[in-house]
Design a protein around this motif. Structure first.
Motif, PDB file in Angstrom:
ATOM      1  N   ASP A 211       0.806  -1.216   0.000  1.00  0.00           N
ATOM      2  CA  ASP A 211       0.000   0.000   0.000  1.00  0.00           C
ATOM      3  C   ASP A 211       0.841   1.269   0.000  1.00  0.00           C
ATOM      4  OD1 ASP A 211       0.893  -0.610   2.588  1.00  0.00           O
ATOM      5  OD2 ASP A 211      -0.808   0.368   3.543  1.00  0.00           O
ATOM      6  N   GLN A 212       2.155   1.133   0.278  1.00  0.00           N
ATOM      7  CA  GLN A 212       3.051   2.292   0.245  1.00  0.00           C
ATOM      8  C   GLN A 212       4.204   2.102  -0.744  1.00  0.00           C
ATOM      9  OE1 GLN A 212       3.661   4.165   4.342  1.00  0.00           O
ATOM     10  NE2 GLN A 212       2.715   2.231   4.925  1.00  0.00           N
TER      11      GLN A 212
ATOM     12  N   ALA B 215       2.687   2.503  -4.982  1.00  0.00           N
ATOM     13  CA  ALA B 215       1.731   2.362  -3.884  1.00  0.00           C
ATOM     14  C   ALA B 215       0.332   2.049  -4.414  1.00  0.00           C
ATOM     15  CB  ALA B 215       1.708   3.633  -3.035  1.00  0.00           C
ATOM     16  N   ARG B 216      -0.233   0.949  -3.917  1.00  0.00           N
ATOM     17  CA  ARG B 216      -1.600   0.521  -4.239  1.00  0.00           C
ATOM     18  C   ARG B 216      -1.831   0.265  -5.736  1.00  0.00           C
ATOM     19  NH1 ARG B 216      -5.147   0.766  -0.132  1.00  0.00           N
ATOM     20  NH2 ARG B 216      -4.457   1.772   1.789  1.00  0.00           N
ATOM     21  N   GLN B 217      -0.763  -0.039  -6.460  1.00  0.00           N
ATOM     22  CA  GLN B 217      -0.887  -0.319  -7.883  1.00  0.00           C
ATOM     23  C   GLN B 217      -0.970  -1.826  -8.138  1.00  0.00           C
ATOM     24  OE1 GLN B 217      -1.098   2.245 -10.301  1.00  0.00           O
ATOM     25  NE2 GLN B 217      -1.345   3.362  -8.371  1.00  0.00           N
ATOM     26  N   MET B 218      -1.706  -2.224  -9.171  1.00  0.00           N
ATOM     27  CA  MET B 218      -1.664  -3.601  -9.629  1.00  0.00           C
ATOM     28  C   MET B 218      -0.463  -3.713 -10.558  1.00  0.00           C
ATOM     29  SD  MET B 218      -4.566  -6.014 -11.402  1.00  0.00           S
ATOM     30  CE  MET B 218      -4.419  -5.230 -13.017  1.00  0.00           C
TER      31      MET B 218
ATOM     32  N   ALA C 284       8.244   2.230  -0.251  1.00  0.00           N
ATOM     33  CA  ALA C 284       9.167   3.053  -1.030  1.00  0.00           C
ATOM     34  C   ALA C 284       8.677   4.472  -1.248  1.00  0.00           C
ATOM     35  CB  ALA C 284       9.439   2.391  -2.376  1.00  0.00           C
ATOM     36  N   SER C 285       7.379   4.718  -1.067  1.00  0.00           N
ATOM     37  CA  SER C 285       6.862   6.089  -1.233  1.00  0.00           C
ATOM     38  C   SER C 285       7.176   6.957  -0.022  1.00  0.00           C
ATOM     39  CB  SER C 285       5.360   6.063  -1.486  1.00  0.00           C
ATOM     40  OG  SER C 285       4.668   5.541  -0.373  1.00  0.00           O
ATOM     41  N   ASN C 286       7.598   6.364   1.070  1.00  0.00           N
ATOM     42  CA  ASN C 286       7.988   7.135   2.253  1.00  0.00           C
ATOM     43  C   ASN C 286       9.393   7.725   2.034  1.00  0.00           C
ATOM     44  OD1 ASN C 286       5.637   6.519   3.603  1.00  0.00           O
ATOM     45  ND2 ASN C 286       6.540   4.855   4.816  1.00  0.00           N
ATOM     46  N   PRO C 287       9.773   8.729   2.815  1.00  0.00           N
ATOM     47  CA  PRO C 287      11.118   9.298   2.672  1.00  0.00           C
ATOM     48  C   PRO C 287      12.203   8.242   2.853  1.00  0.00           C
ATOM     49  CG  PRO C 287       9.744  10.713   4.058  1.00  0.00           C
ATOM     50  CD  PRO C 287       8.967   9.446   3.827  1.00  0.00           C
ATOM     51  N   ASP C 288      13.281   8.389   2.096  1.00  0.00           N
ATOM     52  CA  ASP C 288      14.427   7.485   2.227  1.00  0.00           C
ATOM     53  C   ASP C 288      15.038   7.652   3.611  1.00  0.00           C
ATOM     54  OD1 ASP C 288      16.340   5.629   1.633  1.00  0.00           O
ATOM     55  OD2 ASP C 288      17.135   6.672  -0.119  1.00  0.00           O
ATOM     56  N   LEU C 289      15.840   6.691   4.019  1.00  0.00           N
ATOM     57  CA  LEU C 289      16.461   6.754   5.357  1.00  0.00           C
ATOM     58  C   LEU C 289      17.620   7.767   5.351  1.00  0.00           C
ATOM     59  CD1 LEU C 289      16.599   2.957   6.275  1.00  0.00           C
ATOM     60  CD2 LEU C 289      14.723   4.593   6.526  1.00  0.00           C
TER      61      LEU C 289
END
Length: 226
Positions: free
Chosen positions: A158-159, A178-181, A221-226
């Motif tokens: 989902d992300q 995110a949330r893609q088929m 992966a859509s969240n900020p990188d570390l």
């Protein structure tokens, strides 16, 4: 595979117990690489192995098992917003080339396989110094039809989930937004074991021409990188 009483106690007290699986896991990258032509003698050069990195960009912990051949590791945890790094495994007992390695990732300490299960898998294999890798939803996708499926059971789907290589090494990025088929011709992720004969689609496998780099397997992966 459900946790036993002993493995539940191990999780509680931080004690590890070895585990094994009775049958060999399917590793799609290994199968893909087996069909590739090996370079002529003398064209391969020795190289220093780089690292397989799981980058947990999620704001929650994930549970991970490493597996190959008939072996499965103890479960371990990658904390929220943390990486896990390990040198590429290129050989093990019974295999010296094109040796598949799978990382099974869940959001709970219980692992469930098969259609509608709860694990996303990062798979890789090295053959003749070349790395192949993929994202597999085979053990979490459900409601499968012809070129369609639901990946909502898959951790971090989902992300977004992505595999990308260290800059400058020519590695192909494998991406599921995110949330893609994420079903495509040689793109996205595995929803079924054999998309070529069953759906007429190319294998969704990425390649790096060398092992002397890092490959980043990104959860959320859509969240900020570390």
């Amino acid at each position: 595979m459900q946790l036993t009483v002993f493995s539940s106690l191990a999780l509680l007290f931080g004690v590890s117990f070895g585990s094994a699986i009775p049958t060999k896991d399917i590793n799609h990258a290994e199968i893909f690489a087996a069909n590739l032509t090996s370079p002529a003698d003398g064209q391969m050069s020795s190289q220093r192995n780089g690292n397989f990195v799981i980058v947990n960009q999620c704001y929650y912990d994930v549970y991970v098992w490493e597996a190959w051949n008939n072996y499965q590791s103890n479960m371990f945890v990658i904390k929220a917003r943390s990486p896990y790094r390990k040198e590429f495994v290129t050989s093990y007992a019974g295999c010296s080339n094109n040796c598949g390695v799978t990382y099974k990732v869940t959001k709970t300490p219980n692992i469930v396989g098969g259609q509608g299960g709860n694990q996303v898998q990062f798979e890789y294999s090295s053959k003749d110094g070349i790395l192949d890798y993929d994202i597999s939803f085979v053990d979490c996708a459900k409601n499968l039809g012809y070129r369609t499926g639901d990946a909502s059971n898959c951790p971090a789907w989902d992300q977004g989930i992505r595999i990308d290589g260290q800059n400058g090494f020519g590695c192909r990025t494998m991406d599921c937004g995110a949330r893609q088929m994420c079903i495509g011709d040689g793109t996205g992720a595995y929803y079924i074991d054999q998309p070529a004969p069953k759906w007429g689609l190319g294998e969704p496998v990425g390649t790096c021409p060398t092992l002397s780099m890092e490959v980043y397997n990104r959860l959320c992966a859509s969240n900020p990188d570390l």
